[in-house]
Structures are given as structure tokens and as C-alpha cells.
Design an enzyme around this catalytic site. Sequence first.
Site, PDB file in Angstrom:
ATOM      1  N   PRO A   9     -21.831  47.298  18.249  1.00 39.38           N
ATOM      2  CA  PRO A   9     -22.056  47.492  16.820  1.00 39.38           C
ATOM      3  C   PRO A   9     -22.365  46.206  16.057  1.00 39.38           C
ATOM      4  O   PRO A   9     -21.793  45.153  16.333  1.00 39.38           O
ATOM      5  CB  PRO A   9     -20.737  48.109  16.329  1.00 39.38           C
ATOM      6  CG  PRO A   9     -19.727  47.756  17.356  1.00 39.38           C
ATOM      7  CD  PRO A   9     -20.468  47.667  18.645  1.00 39.38           C
ATOM      8  N   ASN A  10     -23.284  46.365  15.143  1.00 42.38           N
ATOM      9  CA  ASN A  10     -23.715  45.337  14.196  1.00 42.38           C
ATOM     10  C   ASN A  10     -24.563  44.234  14.812  1.00 42.38           C
ATOM     11  O   ASN A  10     -25.094  43.397  14.085  1.00 42.38           O
ATOM     12  CB  ASN A  10     -22.523  44.743  13.435  1.00 42.38           C
ATOM     13  CG  ASN A  10     -21.772  45.805  12.678  1.00 42.38           C
ATOM     14  OD1 ASN A  10     -22.367  46.579  11.949  1.00 42.38           O
ATOM     15  ND2 ASN A  10     -20.467  45.868  12.872  1.00 42.38           N
ATOM     16  N   ARG A  17     -27.241  38.878   9.691  1.00 38.37           N
ATOM     17  CA  ARG A  17     -25.785  38.950   9.464  1.00 38.37           C
ATOM     18  C   ARG A  17     -25.125  37.606   9.747  1.00 38.37           C
ATOM     19  O   ARG A  17     -25.255  37.053  10.825  1.00 38.37           O
ATOM     20  CB  ARG A  17     -25.206  40.002  10.412  1.00 38.37           C
ATOM     21  CG  ARG A  17     -23.716  40.045  10.442  1.00 38.37           C
ATOM     22  CD  ARG A  17     -23.236  40.950  11.570  1.00 38.37           C
ATOM     23  NE  ARG A  17     -21.782  40.915  11.629  1.00 38.37           N
ATOM     24  CZ  ARG A  17     -21.093  41.112  12.728  1.00 38.37           C
ATOM     25  NH1 ARG A  17     -21.698  41.381  13.856  1.00 38.37           N
ATOM     26  NH2 ARG A  17     -19.786  41.067  12.695  1.00 38.37           N
ATOM     27  N   TYR A  22     -23.659  33.627  13.680  1.00 38.00           N
ATOM     28  CA  TYR A  22     -24.506  34.239  14.709  1.00 38.00           C
ATOM     29  C   TYR A  22     -25.918  33.672  14.810  1.00 38.00           C
ATOM     30  O   TYR A  22     -26.683  34.081  15.669  1.00 38.00           O
ATOM     31  CB  TYR A  22     -24.591  35.756  14.462  1.00 38.00           C
ATOM     32  CG  TYR A  22     -23.243  36.433  14.522  1.00 38.00           C
ATOM     33  CD1 TYR A  22     -22.610  36.638  15.736  1.00 38.00           C
ATOM     34  CD2 TYR A  22     -22.593  36.842  13.373  1.00 38.00           C
ATOM     35  CE1 TYR A  22     -21.370  37.245  15.811  1.00 38.00           C
ATOM     36  CE2 TYR A  22     -21.347  37.458  13.426  1.00 38.00           C
ATOM     37  CZ  TYR A  22     -20.744  37.649  14.646  1.00 38.00           C
ATOM     38  OH  TYR A  22     -19.506  38.243  14.708  1.00 38.00           O
ATOM     39  N   ASN A  71     -21.837  42.843  25.519  1.00 38.34           N
ATOM     40  CA  ASN A  71     -21.229  42.337  24.291  1.00 38.34           C
ATOM     41  C   ASN A  71     -20.885  43.579  23.482  1.00 38.34           C
ATOM     42  O   ASN A  71     -21.709  44.099  22.738  1.00 38.34           O
ATOM     43  CB  ASN A  71     -22.179  41.424  23.520  1.00 38.34           C
ATOM     44  CG  ASN A  71     -21.533  40.819  22.289  1.00 38.34           C
ATOM     45  OD1 ASN A  71     -20.487  41.283  21.834  1.00 38.34           O
ATOM     46  ND2 ASN A  71     -22.165  39.794  21.745  1.00 38.34           N
ATOM     47  N   ALA A  74     -17.199  44.428  18.121  1.00 40.21           N
ATOM     48  CA  ALA A  74     -15.876  44.844  17.623  1.00 40.21           C
ATOM     49  C   ALA A  74     -15.195  45.861  18.540  1.00 40.21           C
ATOM     50  O   ALA A  74     -13.964  45.915  18.595  1.00 40.21           O
ATOM     51  CB  ALA A  74     -16.004  45.404  16.209  1.00 40.21           C
ATOM     52  N   GLU A  95     -18.553  40.046  30.446  1.00 38.42           N
ATOM     53  CA  GLU A  95     -18.280  40.213  29.017  1.00 38.42           C
ATOM     54  C   GLU A  95     -18.774  38.961  28.291  1.00 38.42           C
ATOM     55  O   GLU A  95     -18.468  37.842  28.695  1.00 38.42           O
ATOM     56  CB  GLU A  95     -16.779  40.389  28.791  1.00 38.42           C
ATOM     57  CG  GLU A  95     -16.393  40.520  27.339  1.00 38.42           C
ATOM     58  CD  GLU A  95     -14.885  40.616  27.127  1.00 38.42           C
ATOM     59  OE1 GLU A  95     -14.465  40.453  25.976  1.00 38.42           O
ATOM     60  OE2 GLU A  95     -14.136  40.854  28.104  1.00 38.42           O
ATOM     61  N   HIS A  97     -19.584  37.048  24.372  1.00 40.45           N
ATOM     62  CA  HIS A  97     -19.447  36.989  22.915  1.00 40.45           C
ATOM     63  C   HIS A  97     -20.196  35.777  22.404  1.00 40.45           C
ATOM     64  O   HIS A  97     -20.113  34.695  23.003  1.00 40.45           O
ATOM     65  CB  HIS A  97     -17.980  36.941  22.500  1.00 40.45           C
ATOM     66  CG  HIS A  97     -17.235  38.160  22.897  1.00 40.45           C
ATOM     67  ND1 HIS A  97     -17.355  39.349  22.211  1.00 40.45           N
ATOM     68  CD2 HIS A  97     -16.421  38.400  23.948  1.00 40.45           C
ATOM     69  CE1 HIS A  97     -16.622  40.268  22.813  1.00 40.45           C
ATOM     70  NE2 HIS A  97     -16.055  39.726  23.878  1.00 40.45           N
ATOM     71  N   ARG A 104     -11.329  32.931  15.672  1.00 39.76           N
ATOM     72  CA  ARG A 104     -11.486  33.875  14.564  1.00 39.76           C
ATOM     73  C   ARG A 104     -10.181  34.641  14.349  1.00 39.76           C
ATOM     74  O   ARG A 104      -9.136  34.240  14.828  1.00 39.76           O
ATOM     75  CB  ARG A 104     -12.676  34.785  14.855  1.00 39.76           C
ATOM     76  CG  ARG A 104     -13.983  33.964  14.982  1.00 39.76           C
ATOM     77  CD  ARG A 104     -15.185  34.778  15.265  1.00 39.76           C
ATOM     78  NE  ARG A 104     -15.488  35.640  14.123  1.00 39.76           N
ATOM     79  CZ  ARG A 104     -16.337  36.652  14.181  1.00 39.76           C
ATOM     80  NH1 ARG A 104     -16.964  36.929  15.304  1.00 39.76           N
ATOM     81  NH2 ARG A 104     -16.570  37.395  13.129  1.00 39.76           N
TER      82      ARG A 104
END
Length: 137
Positions: A9-10, A17, A22, A71, A74, A95, A97, A104
Site C-alpha cells: 500500500p501507498n 509521497r 522515499y 515490500n 504498512a 523483505e 523497505h 521510525r
Amino acid sequence: MKIIIINGPNLNLLGKREPEIYGSQTFEEYFVVLQAEFPTIELHYFQSNIEGEIISKLHEIGFTFDGIILNAAAYTHTSVGIGDAVKSIPTPVIEVHISNTFSRESFRHQSYISPNAKGIIIGFGLDSYKLALKSFL
């Protein structure tokens, strides 16, 4: 070698964004760079904001591809279902990110994917995907 990148998502908003986290490049632009840099890999890409679609894609390709770069964004921190899907398939999953999730919010320090992943690459910007691809070579 057949590898898919699955973004959650996103991540369709990359380039727009939070560019301070990012970057300003879209994933589609970066994907073209990856394809050019790794011409011997049959590289595929899938993005969804919907948890069930990500699980279905893992089920669909998790028995036929050589590798998955995931990835889950969230959903990494909330989806037992995606974690279970990764555990259920034989194709190795890296995985990834873009940001350093440990720098964070504390809820981002938990991953339901990590225990079942071949490895984890965190915090190298979009180059996290490149590092994951190199790990399969």
C-alpha cells in the site's frame, strides 16, 4: 531466472509521497532502470493497496518463480495473513523497505514477514531493491 517485485500500500505514490523519506522517483521509472541493469533476469512487478490481492499474488507465483522481493509497506507490521502466505510458499522471499523502519515509529519495528523471509534489506532507498536482486544472483 524469474523474479517478481511486489509492492504494498501507498507505494504507488512513490515520487509524490514524502519525498524526504522515499525520494522523487516513481517506482515505474526505477523499474526500467532495474530491467536495464539486470537484463538476464525476467523481472516482473506487481503493486496493490489491497492485502488480499498481495496474498493472492504470492499464492499465484510462489510455486513457479525463482524469487520474490516483497515490500509489503504498512502491511509488514499488521498482516499475519501476508506473513502466513510467505511461510506457505517455497519460493524464497526477500523483505525490502526503502526507509530504515527502525528509525521510525515503534510500531514499524515489528514484521510479520521477517520470520519467514530469506533475508531483509532495510533503509537503502530504492537501491534496497537492487541489493535484493543481487542477493538472488
